[in-house]
Design a protein around this motif. Structure first.
Motif, PDB file in Angstrom:
ATOM      1  N   LEU A  97       0.795  -1.279   0.067  1.00  0.00           N
ATOM      2  CA  LEU A  97      -0.079  -0.033   0.116  1.00  0.00           C
ATOM      3  C   LEU A  97       0.843   1.302  -0.001  1.00  0.00           C
ATOM      4  O   LEU A  97       0.588   1.981  -0.867  1.00  0.00           O
ATOM      5  CB  LEU A  97      -1.010  -0.113   1.131  1.00  0.00           C
ATOM      6  CG  LEU A  97      -1.931   1.353   1.247  1.00  0.00           C
ATOM      7  CD1 LEU A  97      -2.823   1.202   0.108  1.00  0.00           C
ATOM      8  CD2 LEU A  97      -2.667   1.216   2.652  1.00  0.00           C
ATOM      9  N   LYS A  98       1.976   1.555   0.764  1.00  0.00           N
ATOM     10  CA  LYS A  98       2.574   2.729   0.978  1.00  0.00           C
ATOM     11  C   LYS A  98       3.424   2.883  -0.407  1.00  0.00           C
ATOM     12  O   LYS A  98       3.514   4.000  -0.875  1.00  0.00           O
ATOM     13  CB  LYS A  98       3.677   2.499   2.308  1.00  0.00           C
ATOM     14  CG  LYS A  98       2.873   2.477   3.443  1.00  0.00           C
ATOM     15  CD  LYS A  98       3.685   2.243   4.757  1.00  0.00           C
ATOM     16  CE  LYS A  98       3.204   2.082   6.098  1.00  0.00           C
ATOM     17  NZ  LYS A  98       3.975   2.100   7.090  1.00  0.00           N
ATOM     18  N   SER A 107       2.809   1.806  -3.402  1.00  0.00           N
ATOM     19  CA  SER A 107       2.027   2.085  -4.558  1.00  0.00           C
ATOM     20  C   SER A 107       1.459   3.442  -4.360  1.00  0.00           C
ATOM     21  O   SER A 107       1.479   4.292  -5.215  1.00  0.00           O
ATOM     22  CB  SER A 107       0.795   1.074  -4.757  1.00  0.00           C
ATOM     23  OG  SER A 107      -0.006   1.010  -3.678  1.00  0.00           O
ATOM     24  N   LEU A 108       1.080   4.039  -3.267  1.00  0.00           N
ATOM     25  CA  LEU A 108       0.448   5.367  -2.866  1.00  0.00           C
ATOM     26  C   LEU A 108       1.566   6.257  -3.145  1.00  0.00           C
ATOM     27  O   LEU A 108       1.260   7.438  -3.490  1.00  0.00           O
ATOM     28  CB  LEU A 108      -0.105   5.306  -1.537  1.00  0.00           C
ATOM     29  CG  LEU A 108      -1.533   4.874  -1.245  1.00  0.00           C
ATOM     30  CD1 LEU A 108      -1.862   4.868   0.202  1.00  0.00           C
ATOM     31  CD2 LEU A 108      -2.449   5.422  -2.340  1.00  0.00           C
ATOM     32  N   VAL A 160       1.128   9.299  -5.841  1.00  0.00           N
ATOM     33  CA  VAL A 160       1.198  10.613  -5.375  1.00  0.00           C
ATOM     34  C   VAL A 160       2.111  11.613  -6.185  1.00  0.00           C
ATOM     35  O   VAL A 160       1.760  12.721  -6.622  1.00  0.00           O
ATOM     36  CB  VAL A 160       1.453  10.855  -3.876  1.00  0.00           C
ATOM     37  CG1 VAL A 160       1.582  12.205  -3.314  1.00  0.00           C
ATOM     38  CG2 VAL A 160      -0.040  10.316  -3.215  1.00  0.00           C
ATOM     39  N   CYS A 206      -0.886   4.220  -8.979  1.00  0.00           N
ATOM     40  CA  CYS A 206      -1.240   3.437  -8.079  1.00  0.00           C
ATOM     41  C   CYS A 206      -1.717   1.850  -8.310  1.00  0.00           C
ATOM     42  O   CYS A 206      -1.169   1.094  -7.910  1.00  0.00           O
ATOM     43  CB  CYS A 206      -2.425   4.149  -6.989  1.00  0.00           C
ATOM     44  SG  CYS A 206      -1.870   5.365  -5.959  1.00  0.00           S
ATOM     45  N   TRP A 220       0.848  -1.179  -7.494  1.00  0.00           N
ATOM     46  CA  TRP A 220       0.219  -2.207  -6.514  1.00  0.00           C
ATOM     47  C   TRP A 220       0.267  -3.405  -7.223  1.00  0.00           C
ATOM     48  O   TRP A 220       0.592  -4.538  -6.690  1.00  0.00           O
ATOM     49  CB  TRP A 220      -1.111  -1.768  -5.975  1.00  0.00           C
ATOM     50  CG  TRP A 220      -1.717  -2.694  -5.049  1.00  0.00           C
ATOM     51  CD1 TRP A 220      -1.433  -2.726  -3.850  1.00  0.00           C
ATOM     52  CD2 TRP A 220      -2.452  -3.863  -5.392  1.00  0.00           C
ATOM     53  NE1 TRP A 220      -2.251  -3.835  -3.149  1.00  0.00           N
ATOM     54  CE2 TRP A 220      -2.915  -4.626  -4.268  1.00  0.00           C
ATOM     55  CE3 TRP A 220      -2.869  -4.409  -6.439  1.00  0.00           C
ATOM     56  CZ2 TRP A 220      -3.605  -5.435  -3.988  1.00  0.00           C
ATOM     57  CZ3 TRP A 220      -3.941  -5.515  -6.329  1.00  0.00           C
ATOM     58  CH2 TRP A 220      -4.263  -5.887  -5.250  1.00  0.00           C
TER      59      TRP A 220
END
Length: 141
Positions: free
Chosen positions: A62-63, A65-66, A70, A106, A110
């Motif tokens: 998660l971290k 890909s975010l 961003v 993202c 992911w």
């Protein structure tokens, strides 16, 4: 019902955190009649929602890909804003472009991360099997 719960005691759902077995028990109760009627289904779905929201931060990849999303979204939005400055709805179009790039980046990051972690996990399982096989062969000699 109790016997089925005992049999599934060691089973861990792939999306379940290490905090407990609520998800498996929730499905088990629904399947075995533990939750009856609409009220029971609402109770189980609210429990699943609460658990999903509380463990969302523990989701794999998660971290990473975010972070990529961003970063890419901000860069593209900034470049589009510079390009469209002064045009009607230029800022909205730039923001939309940034949001699209954020979502696509993202999703791709992911997917790639999960694919790589799946390959690593399967390689690890294969290595463990090979080590066990080698140990058994050495024992038989």
């Amino acid at each position: 019902r109790e016997r089925a719960e005992e049999e599934l005691e060691g089973v861990r759902h792939p999306f379940q955190s290490t905090r407990g077995r609520k998800l498996v028990v929730g499905y088990l109760q629904v399947g075995l009649g533990g939750a009856t009627g609409r009220a029971g289904m609402d109770q189980v779905s609210s429990t699943l929602l609460e658990q999903s929201l509380s463990t969302f931060k523990d989701a794999p990849c998660l971290k990473e890909s975010l972070g990529f999303g961003v970063g890419g979204g901000v860069v593209i939005a900034g470049l589009r804003y510079k390009q469209l400055r002064g045009q009607p709805l230029g800022a909205a179009r730039a923001g939309f472009s940034g949001a699209v790039v954020f979502g696509l980046t993202c999703g791709v990051a992911w997917t790639v991360c999960r694919y790589r972690s799946g390959i690593l996990a399967s390689d690890r399982v294969m290595a463990e099997k090979l080590l066990k096989l080698k140990a058994m062969q050495d024992k038989n000699r």
